[in-house]
Design a protein around this motif. Structure first.
Motif, PDB file in Angstrom:
ATOM      1  N   THR A 158      -8.692  35.821 -27.395  1.00 32.88           N
ATOM      2  CA  THR A 158      -9.930  36.279 -28.041  1.00 32.88           C
ATOM      3  C   THR A 158     -10.840  35.102 -28.395  1.00 32.88           C
ATOM      4  O   THR A 158     -12.014  35.307 -28.665  1.00 32.88           O
ATOM      5  CB  THR A 158      -9.642  37.127 -29.298  1.00 32.88           C
ATOM      6  N   LEU A 159     -10.317  33.868 -28.385  1.00 28.76           N
ATOM      7  CA  LEU A 159     -11.158  32.699 -28.671  1.00 28.76           C
ATOM      8  C   LEU A 159     -12.268  32.579 -27.628  1.00 28.76           C
ATOM      9  O   LEU A 159     -13.407  32.292 -27.941  1.00 28.76           O
ATOM     10  CB  LEU A 159     -10.320  31.412 -28.681  1.00 28.76           C
ATOM     11  N   ASP A 160     -11.889  32.749 -26.366  1.00 31.71           N
ATOM     12  CA  ASP A 160     -12.873  32.686 -25.278  1.00 31.71           C
ATOM     13  C   ASP A 160     -12.412  33.635 -24.176  1.00 31.71           C
ATOM     14  O   ASP A 160     -11.785  33.229 -23.205  1.00 31.71           O
ATOM     15  CB  ASP A 160     -12.991  31.240 -24.761  1.00 31.71           C
ATOM     16  N   PRO A 161     -12.747  34.928 -24.352  1.00 27.82           N
ATOM     17  CA  PRO A 161     -12.229  35.951 -23.440  1.00 27.82           C
ATOM     18  C   PRO A 161     -12.604  35.720 -21.981  1.00 27.82           C
ATOM     19  O   PRO A 161     -11.779  35.963 -21.095  1.00 27.82           O
ATOM     20  CB  PRO A 161     -12.861  37.248 -23.953  1.00 27.82           C
ATOM     21  N   ASP A 162     -13.806  35.219 -21.719  1.00 25.23           N
ATOM     22  CA  ASP A 162     -14.211  35.027 -20.324  1.00 25.23           C
ATOM     23  C   ASP A 162     -13.400  33.928 -19.658  1.00 25.23           C
ATOM     24  O   ASP A 162     -12.925  34.077 -18.535  1.00 25.23           O
ATOM     25  CB  ASP A 162     -15.711  34.708 -20.232  1.00 25.23           C
ATOM     26  N   GLN A 163     -13.251  32.818 -20.385  1.00 23.13           N
ATOM     27  CA  GLN A 163     -12.443  31.723 -19.852  1.00 23.13           C
ATOM     28  C   GLN A 163     -11.002  32.192 -19.645  1.00 23.13           C
ATOM     29  O   GLN A 163     -10.398  31.936 -18.605  1.00 23.13           O
ATOM     30  CB  GLN A 163     -12.479  30.517 -20.801  1.00 23.13           C
ATOM     31  N   ALA A 164     -10.470  32.911 -20.656  1.00 27.51           N
ATOM     32  CA  ALA A 164      -9.094  33.388 -20.566  1.00 27.51           C
ATOM     33  C   ALA A 164      -8.926  34.296 -19.340  1.00 27.51           C
ATOM     34  O   ALA A 164      -7.945  34.177 -18.600  1.00 27.51           O
ATOM     35  CB  ALA A 164      -8.691  34.111 -21.841  1.00 27.51           C
ATOM     36  N   ALA A 165      -9.881  35.182 -19.128  1.00 23.43           N
ATOM     37  CA  ALA A 165      -9.792  36.107 -17.991  1.00 23.43           C
ATOM     38  C   ALA A 165      -9.775  35.338 -16.668  1.00 23.43           C
ATOM     39  O   ALA A 165      -9.014  35.666 -15.755  1.00 23.43           O
ATOM     40  CB  ALA A 165     -10.952  37.099 -18.025  1.00 23.43           C
ATOM     41  N   ARG A 166     -10.617  34.300 -16.584  1.00 26.15           N
ATOM     42  CA  ARG A 166     -10.652  33.470 -15.360  1.00 26.15           C
ATOM     43  C   ARG A 166      -9.311  32.786 -15.124  1.00 26.15           C
ATOM     44  O   ARG A 166      -8.782  32.779 -14.012  1.00 26.15           O
ATOM     45  CB  ARG A 166     -11.731  32.378 -15.497  1.00 26.15           C
ATOM     46  N   ILE A 167      -8.760  32.197 -16.201  1.00 29.44           N
ATOM     47  CA  ILE A 167      -7.509  31.457 -16.045  1.00 29.44           C
ATOM     48  C   ILE A 167      -6.351  32.392 -15.701  1.00 29.44           C
ATOM     49  O   ILE A 167      -5.533  32.091 -14.836  1.00 29.44           O
ATOM     50  CB  ILE A 167      -7.218  30.626 -17.311  1.00 29.44           C
ATOM     51  N   ILE A 168      -6.325  33.539 -16.353  1.00 29.79           N
ATOM     52  CA  ILE A 168      -5.269  34.513 -16.060  1.00 29.79           C
ATOM     53  C   ILE A 168      -5.329  34.920 -14.590  1.00 29.79           C
ATOM     54  O   ILE A 168      -4.308  35.001 -13.903  1.00 29.79           O
ATOM     55  CB  ILE A 168      -5.377  35.729 -17.009  1.00 29.79           C
ATOM     56  N   LYS A 169      -6.550  35.114 -14.109  1.00 27.79           N
ATOM     57  CA  LYS A 169      -6.719  35.499 -12.713  1.00 27.79           C
ATOM     58  C   LYS A 169      -6.173  34.413 -11.776  1.00 27.79           C
ATOM     59  O   LYS A 169      -5.477  34.702 -10.796  1.00 27.79           O
ATOM     60  CB  LYS A 169      -8.212  35.734 -12.437  1.00 27.79           C
ATOM     61  N   SER A 170      -6.489  33.140 -12.102  1.00 26.94           N
ATOM     62  CA  SER A 170      -6.026  32.052 -11.227  1.00 26.94           C
ATOM     63  C   SER A 170      -4.503  31.900 -11.300  1.00 26.94           C
ATOM     64  O   SER A 170      -3.852  31.602 -10.297  1.00 26.94           O
ATOM     65  CB  SER A 170      -6.743  30.735 -11.564  1.00 26.94           C
ATOM     66  N   LEU A 171      -3.920  32.107 -12.484  1.00 26.06           N
ATOM     67  CA  LEU A 171      -2.459  32.028 -12.607  1.00 26.06           C
ATOM     68  C   LEU A 171      -1.795  33.144 -11.809  1.00 26.06           C
ATOM     69  O   LEU A 171      -0.795  32.946 -11.117  1.00 26.06           O
ATOM     70  CB  LEU A 171      -2.044  32.099 -14.079  1.00 26.06           C
ATOM     71  N   LYS A 172      -2.377  34.342 -11.909  1.00 27.41           N
ATOM     72  CA  LYS A 172      -1.792  35.481 -11.209  1.00 27.41           C
ATOM     73  C   LYS A 172      -1.906  35.326  -9.688  1.00 27.41           C
ATOM     74  O   LYS A 172      -1.054  35.802  -8.946  1.00 27.41           O
ATOM     75  CB  LYS A 172      -2.430  36.788 -11.681  1.00 27.41           C
ATOM     76  N   ALA A 173      -2.950  34.618  -9.253  1.00 28.76           N
ATOM     77  CA  ALA A 173      -3.113  34.393  -7.809  1.00 28.76           C
ATOM     78  C   ALA A 173      -1.939  33.595  -7.241  1.00 28.76           C
ATOM     79  O   ALA A 173      -1.584  33.739  -6.075  1.00 28.76           O
ATOM     80  CB  ALA A 173      -4.439  33.682  -7.534  1.00 28.76           C
ATOM     81  N   PHE A 174      -1.315  32.762  -8.069  1.00 20.73           N
ATOM     82  CA  PHE A 174      -0.127  32.020  -7.622  1.00 20.73           C
ATOM     83  C   PHE A 174       1.154  32.819  -7.830  1.00 20.73           C
ATOM     84  O   PHE A 174       2.239  32.346  -7.495  1.00 20.73           O
ATOM     85  CB  PHE A 174      -0.004  30.688  -8.371  1.00 20.73           C
ATOM     86  N   GLY A 175       1.053  33.983  -8.415  1.00 21.38           N
ATOM     87  CA  GLY A 175       2.237  34.822  -8.585  1.00 21.38           C
ATOM     88  C   GLY A 175       2.817  34.825  -9.985  1.00 21.38           C
ATOM     89  O   GLY A 175       3.744  35.577 -10.274  1.00 21.38           O
ATOM     90  N   PHE A 176       2.303  33.967 -10.883  1.00 19.57           N
ATOM     91  CA  PHE A 176       2.813  33.976 -12.253  1.00 19.57           C
ATOM     92  C   PHE A 176       2.547  35.325 -12.902  1.00 19.57           C
ATOM     93  O   PHE A 176       1.540  35.968 -12.625  1.00 19.57           O
ATOM     94  CB  PHE A 176       2.130  32.887 -13.100  1.00 19.57           C
ATOM     95  N   LYS A 177       3.470  35.739 -13.789  1.00 20.24           N
ATOM     96  CA  LYS A 177       3.257  36.928 -14.604  1.00 20.24           C
ATOM     97  C   LYS A 177       2.651  36.494 -15.940  1.00 20.24           C
ATOM     98  O   LYS A 177       2.943  35.395 -16.428  1.00 20.24           O
ATOM     99  CB  LYS A 177       4.581  37.647 -14.852  1.00 20.24           C
ATOM    100  N   ILE A 178       1.853  37.377 -16.526  1.00 22.17           N
ATOM    101  CA  ILE A 178       1.212  37.040 -17.797  1.00 22.17           C
ATOM    102  C   ILE A 178       1.646  38.020 -18.883  1.00 22.17           C
ATOM    103  O   ILE A 178       1.511  39.236 -18.728  1.00 22.17           O
ATOM    104  CB  ILE A 178      -0.333  37.074 -17.677  1.00 22.17           C
ATOM    105  N   ASP A 179       2.163  37.473 -19.974  1.00 19.12           N
ATOM    106  CA  ASP A 179       2.570  38.289 -21.120  1.00 19.12           C
ATOM    107  C   ASP A 179       1.636  38.008 -22.292  1.00 19.12           C
ATOM    108  O   ASP A 179       1.398  36.847 -22.635  1.00 19.12           O
ATOM    109  CB  ASP A 179       4.005  37.950 -21.555  1.00 19.12           C
ATOM    110  N   LEU A 180       1.113  39.062 -22.883  1.00 19.00           N
ATOM    111  CA  LEU A 180       0.245  38.903 -24.048  1.00 19.00           C
ATOM    112  C   LEU A 180       1.123  38.898 -25.297  1.00 19.00           C
ATOM    113  O   LEU A 180       1.725  39.910 -25.647  1.00 19.00           O
ATOM    114  CB  LEU A 180      -0.774  40.042 -24.071  1.00 19.00           C
ATOM    115  N   ASP A 181       1.174  37.729 -25.950  1.00 20.53           N
ATOM    116  CA  ASP A 181       2.111  37.476 -27.043  1.00 20.53           C
ATOM    117  C   ASP A 181       1.496  37.878 -28.384  1.00 20.53           C
ATOM    118  O   ASP A 181       0.283  37.854 -28.547  1.00 20.53           O
ATOM    119  CB  ASP A 181       2.412  35.965 -27.055  1.00 20.53           C
ATOM    120  N   ASP A 182       2.347  38.232 -29.333  1.00 19.41           N
ATOM    121  CA  ASP A 182       1.917  38.568 -30.702  1.00 19.41           C
ATOM    122  C   ASP A 182       0.888  39.691 -30.681  1.00 19.41           C
ATOM    123  O   ASP A 182      -0.059  39.685 -31.474  1.00 19.41           O
ATOM    124  CB  ASP A 182       1.329  37.334 -31.421  1.00 19.41           C
TER     125      ASP A 182
END
Ligand code: C2E
Ligand code: CA
Ligand code: CA
Ligand code: CA
Length: 281
Positions: A158-182
């Motif tokens: 929530t600090l920077d949702p747009d940046q976070a969305a971009r990074i999550i997308k790039s991580l997922k492109a390599f196959g990493f899974k993303i868990d939203l913590d807390d």
């Protein structure tokens, strides 16, 4: 009244000074700790509530200070984040976790530990080419990124949702899974959840701790479970400590859980014994 006010100011200054000194002390200590290998990881199991099967582990960093003993991550991670050291430490954690997973895969087979979760700090999200870096480290250590879950807190995204969305997308492109913590502790992530394409929601411990208190509390967790279901996300309940919590979570169709009831975070050399004992149950 005037002198009382002065006293309050003096007390405030003294405690502020102590905090600043403590932070400076920890910063020096952290630099040395990185150079002299004072960190290690512990691993806490995540289990299926339906089948009791092991889904994987979450890696948690530990700092064994030569004089002070074990310093909790809640104390040193904020300092590492404020001083820029978290990027180096975070990369060390990630590599160490991958090395360990590769060793376990070699000795136990891949099915024994389907996944390993690693926490990412908000400061790591600012690293240029983070996804490329993590992907090369995983490959170097012989681990398939699709077995790695990267945990990002709701507050971080929530600090920077747009940046976070971009990074999550790039991580997922390599196959990493993303868990939203807390999950559930931050603001607005609920409203923006569709932006992030995360794989897993980890319901914060504070919700689980209140489950026994009645309908209002089970209703909140139920709402999160329904949300996760509708968005095709998996759900992990954090901080499960009692059989009563397990029973309530099962009645709500919560899929996975993590907490002291199953195991505390374990040193690496206790993990194999845990797996064997768990299989036998
Ligand atoms: P977290 O990511 O939410 O990790 C779960 C924390 O809850 C861990 O505390 C774990 O030991 C604790 N816990 C697990 N089950 C239970 C339970 O049943 N009851 C209670 N009361 N607590 C439980 P820990 O290891 O002290 O870590 C605290 C926080 O420090 C983590 O919270 C995470 O935010 C941060 N952290 C730890 N390791 C790392 C790391 O390698 N990188 C980053 N960026 N953050 C880390
Ligand atoms: Ca976590
Ligand atoms: Ca958490
Ligand atoms: Ca937490």
């Amino acid at each position: 009244a005037k002198s009382a006010g002065r006293n309050r100011t003096a007390l405030f200054d003294a405690s502020m000074l102590r905090r600043v000194q403590r932070k400076a002390e920890l910063e020096v200590g952290l630099r040395l700790a990185l150079e002299t290998d004072q960190f290690h990881l512990e691993y806490q199991p995540i289990v299926s509530l339906e089948t009791r099967r092991l889904r994987g582990f979450e890696a948690l960093v530990r700092w064994q200070h030569p004089q002070e003993g074990l310093i909790p991550p809640g104390e040193f991670i904020p300092v590492a984040e404020d001083t820029g050291l978290m990027v180096v430490l975070g990369e060390w954690v990630f590599r160490r976790a991958c090395q360990q997973l590769a060793v376990w895969w070699q000795t136990l087979g891949r099915e024994a530990i389907p996944s390993l979760s690693v926490n990412l700090s908000r400061t790591q999200l600012a690293v240029p080419e983070l996804a490329e870096r993590l992907n090369s480290i995983a490959r170097e250590e012989g681990v398939d990124p699709s077995a790695i879950h990267l945990e990002i807190t709701e507050t971080t995204i929530t600090l920077d949702p747009d940046q976070a969305a971009r990074i999550i997308k790039s991580l997922k492109a390599f196959g990493f899974k993303i868990d939203l913590d807390d999950f559930g502790t931050g603001y607005a992530a609920m409203a923006n959840l569709h932006m992030f394409h995360v794989d897993v929601l980890k319901v914060d411990r504070s919700f689980v701790a209140n489950l026994h208190r009645g309908r209002e509390f089970t209703a909140m967790v139920n709402a999160i479970i329904t949300l996760a279901d509708n968005l095709n996300m998996t759900l992990i309940a954090e901080g499960v400590e009692t059989d009563e919590q397990v029973a309530i979570l099962q009645s709500l169709d919560c899929q996975f859980a993590q907490g002291y009831l199953f195991a505390r975070p374990l040193p690496a050399d206790h993990v194999v014994a845990f797996i064997n004992k768990h299989k036998a149950q």
